[in-house]
Design an enzyme around this catalytic site. Structure first.
Site, PDB file in Angstrom:
ATOM      1  N   GLY A  50      -4.475  -3.705  -3.998  1.00  0.00           N
ATOM      2  CA  GLY A  50      -5.706  -3.045  -4.143  1.00  0.00           C
ATOM      3  C   GLY A  50      -4.321  -2.092  -4.229  1.00  0.00           C
ATOM      4  N   HIS A  51      -4.672  -1.618  -5.905  1.00  0.00           N
ATOM      5  CA  HIS A  51      -4.109   0.006  -6.553  1.00  0.00           C
ATOM      6  C   HIS A  51      -4.595   0.560  -6.712  1.00  0.00           C
ATOM      7  CE1 HIS A  51      -0.327  -3.673  -7.920  1.00  0.00           C
ATOM      8  NE2 HIS A  51      -0.553  -3.032  -5.780  1.00  0.00           N
ATOM      9  N   VAL A 109      -9.744  -2.129  -0.828  1.00  0.00           N
ATOM     10  CA  VAL A 109     -10.568  -3.207  -0.910  1.00  0.00           C
ATOM     11  C   VAL A 109     -11.331  -3.742  -0.300  1.00  0.00           C
ATOM     12  CG1 VAL A 109     -10.758  -5.131  -2.310  1.00  0.00           C
ATOM     13  CG2 VAL A 109      -9.153  -3.843  -3.403  1.00  0.00           C
ATOM     14  N   LYS A 141       1.756   2.523  -5.433  1.00  0.00           N
ATOM     15  CA  LYS A 141       2.279   1.770  -6.326  1.00  0.00           C
ATOM     16  C   LYS A 141       1.364   2.246  -7.513  1.00  0.00           C
ATOM     17  CE  LYS A 141       2.072  -2.011  -4.077  1.00  0.00           C
ATOM     18  NZ  LYS A 141       1.731  -1.810  -2.999  1.00  0.00           N
ATOM     19  N   ASP A 144       1.106  -1.055   0.112  1.00  0.00           N
ATOM     20  CA  ASP A 144      -0.083  -0.036   0.309  1.00  0.00           C
ATOM     21  C   ASP A 144       1.455   1.634  -0.161  1.00  0.00           C
ATOM     22  OD1 ASP A 144      -2.193  -1.734   0.129  1.00  0.00           O
ATOM     23  OD2 ASP A 144      -2.424  -2.087   1.783  1.00  0.00           O
ATOM     24  N   GLN A 190       2.232  -6.519  -3.394  1.00  0.00           N
ATOM     25  CA  GLN A 190       2.414  -6.232  -1.674  1.00  0.00           C
ATOM     26  C   GLN A 190       3.683  -5.809  -1.827  1.00  0.00           C
ATOM     27  OE1 GLN A 190       1.209  -9.482  -3.373  1.00  0.00           O
ATOM     28  NE2 GLN A 190      -0.530  -7.966  -2.987  1.00  0.00           N
ATOM     29  N   VAL A 245       2.990  14.259  -3.139  1.00  0.00           N
ATOM     30  CA  VAL A 245       2.013  15.046  -2.373  1.00  0.00           C
ATOM     31  C   VAL A 245       0.870  15.202  -2.369  1.00  0.00           C
ATOM     32  CG1 VAL A 245       4.069  17.018  -1.882  1.00  0.00           C
ATOM     33  CG2 VAL A 245       2.164  17.713  -4.338  1.00  0.00           C
ATOM     34  N   LYS A 257      -0.807   4.203  -8.470  1.00  0.00           N
ATOM     35  CA  LYS A 257      -0.571   6.029  -8.575  1.00  0.00           C
ATOM     36  C   LYS A 257       0.428   6.326  -9.685  1.00  0.00           C
ATOM     37  CE  LYS A 257       0.835  10.365  -7.103  1.00  0.00           C
ATOM     38  NZ  LYS A 257       0.603  11.524  -6.774  1.00  0.00           N
TER      39      LYS A 257
END
Ligand code: GDP
Ligand code: IMO
Ligand code: MG
Length: 422
Positions: A40-41, A297, A16, A13, A221, A409, A18
């Protein structure tokens, strides 16, 4: 050409999704190489928010090829749900999303087994995402798994055999379950999956490299969840480190180019397991509230703490990180001071390396730095960075001995500051 790899250096989390989306315009292909719908990206742009689980985060950028590699485990039912939602929002996937025939399938009974094993562990449960990840990789390594390529040949027989094997285990565990509805959806997913290009992804990736096409590998992960090097046994069941891109795509080690290591300005973890810098006080709660630290998620509360440089150095070493990316800098905007863990105390001794076991008796040793009391979310260039934030960056670069190329940011695609171009 070489492949570049982007992966998480902490407990997942890190952001990644983004950054893969931000970097995608520079690449022809984006490929996932391990994990599955436990990921969950999150991506945000144009006022919209998307959460991807199995589909690579390059999918929103026009003509790019997105590849699900052999190292991934795929749940057809969840895949269908995810893909159909994207198609409904106007993103055509069928000609741009290729799936490896060697990727393993998560069966409905794998999910039940995941729940059964967790229940059996009681207090020492891992806190998995419940997506059947562990049991699916177990079957892969035990050489009894079902692969995407099996859809094309002898599927029914292989599926029934795997299901019967799982049901026998569940019976022996005395675990009650009903998969009628899940199986119906899963079989629909199987039919849907056949509409996609099912490929020999190792040939495809190496073909792209020969043609001079650029490939970005998207990790899922994080390094501290790696099955070999993470905080075992509180880990996931795949190799999340850079080497996973080799085995999960069929890319030779000498084909690895840049390795982007991504981390949060602080640290989070979801699920059980050791977390040396975890904060149980108001500061931890403040980070969680400002950072919206809840699972993308599952919605599970993420545990929060200060940045851990001992663990980060270990991750950098394991991955051969060449460029760092720091996320969620804005979340620390309102703190008088910020802390960074530079060593551990274990058994009365101070150590500066990541030890065999962090499950017990680790006490973090902190350096405290001045905070920056400025809203960073509107900043568009590093010239605007507060002095104290620059000092934090320099301190991290000095400690980690790798340059921080990108500073994030805010969650939006636009809230990304690239400090230098190569
Ligand atoms: P991933 O699994 O590594 O892709 O990360 P997740 O999507 O699970 O979690 C990252 C969360 O942080 C998401 O909700 C993102 O929208 C959000 N996010 C990403 N970068 C930033 C940032 O720089 N600042 C803030 N405030 N949020 C961010
Ligand atoms: P992304 O890609 C954070 C954690 C689970 C659990 C452990 C094992 O979004 O960063 P599993 O279901 O894999 O068997 O669970 O790993 N975990 C994650 N934590 N981010 C993830 O993915 C994770 N995927 C698994 O919470 O502790
Ligand atoms: Mg995530």
């Amino acid at each position: 050409m070489k492949v570049d790899v982007l992966l998480g250096l902490q407990w997942g989390d890190e952001g990644k999704g983004k950054v893969v989306d931000v970097l995608t315009p520079k690449y022809d292909v984006v490929a996932r190489f391990q994990g599955g719908p436990n990921a969950g990206h999150t991506l945000e742009f144009g006022g919209q928010k998307y959460v991807l689980r199995s589909i690579p985060s390059g999918i929103f950028q026009g003509d790019k090829i997105n590849l699900i590699g052999n190292g991934v485990v795929l749940d057809p039912a969840l895949f269908k749900e995810e893909a159909e939602a994207l198609e409904a929002s106007g993103h055509n996937l069928k000609d741009r999303l290729h799936i490896s025939k060697k990727a393993h399938l998560i069966l409905p009974t794998h999910r039940v087994l995941d729940a059964a094993y967790e229940a059996q562990k009681g207090k020492s449960k891992v806190g998995t995402t419940g997506k059947g990840i562990g049991p699916t990789y177990t079957d892969k390594v035990s050489r009894v798994g079902l692969r995407v390529g099996d859809l094309l040949h002898g599927f029914e027989e292989k599926y029934q055999a795997a299901k019967a094997r799982h049901e026998a285990i569940l019976k022996s565990l005395g675990f009650a379950y009903d998969i009628t509805e899940a199986e119906r959806k899963w079989l629909e997913g199987i039919r849907y999956l056949k509409e996609f290009s099912l490929v020999d992804s190792e040939h495809e990736v190496n073909g792209y490299l020969r043609q001079g096409k650029s490939v970005l590998c998207e990790g899922a992960q994080g390094t501290m969840l790696d099955v070999d090097f993470g905080s075992y046994p509180f880990v996931t069941s795949s190799n999340t480190i850079c080497a996973g891109a080799c085995t999960g795509l069929g890319v030779a080690p000498n084909r690895i180019g840049e390795v982007y290591g991504i981390f949060k300005a602080y640290c989070t973890r979801v699920g059980a397991g050791p977390f040396p810098t975890e904060l149980f006080d108001e500061t931890g709660k403040k980070i969680r509230d400002i950072g919206h630290e809840y699972g993308a998620v599952t919605g599970r509360e993420r545990r929060c703490g200060w940045i851990d440089l001992v663990a980060l150095k270990y991750s950098i070493m394991l991955n051969g990180v060449t460029k760092l990316i720091m996320m969620k800098s804005d979340v620390l905007d309102g703190f008088e001071t910020v802390k960074a863990c530079v060593a551990y105390k274990q058994g009365g001794q101070e150590i500066d390396y990541f030890p065999y076991d962090i499950n017990e008796g680790i006490e973090p040793v902190y350096v405290e730095l001045p905070g920056w009391n400025e809203d960073m979310t509107k900043m568009t260039s590093e010239d605007e960075f507060p002095e104290e934030f620059n000092a934090y960056l320099s301190f991290l670069e000095e400690q980690l001995e790798v340059p921080i190329k990108i500073v994030s940011v805010g969650p939006d695609r636009a809230q990304t500051i690239v400090r230098y171009e190569d």
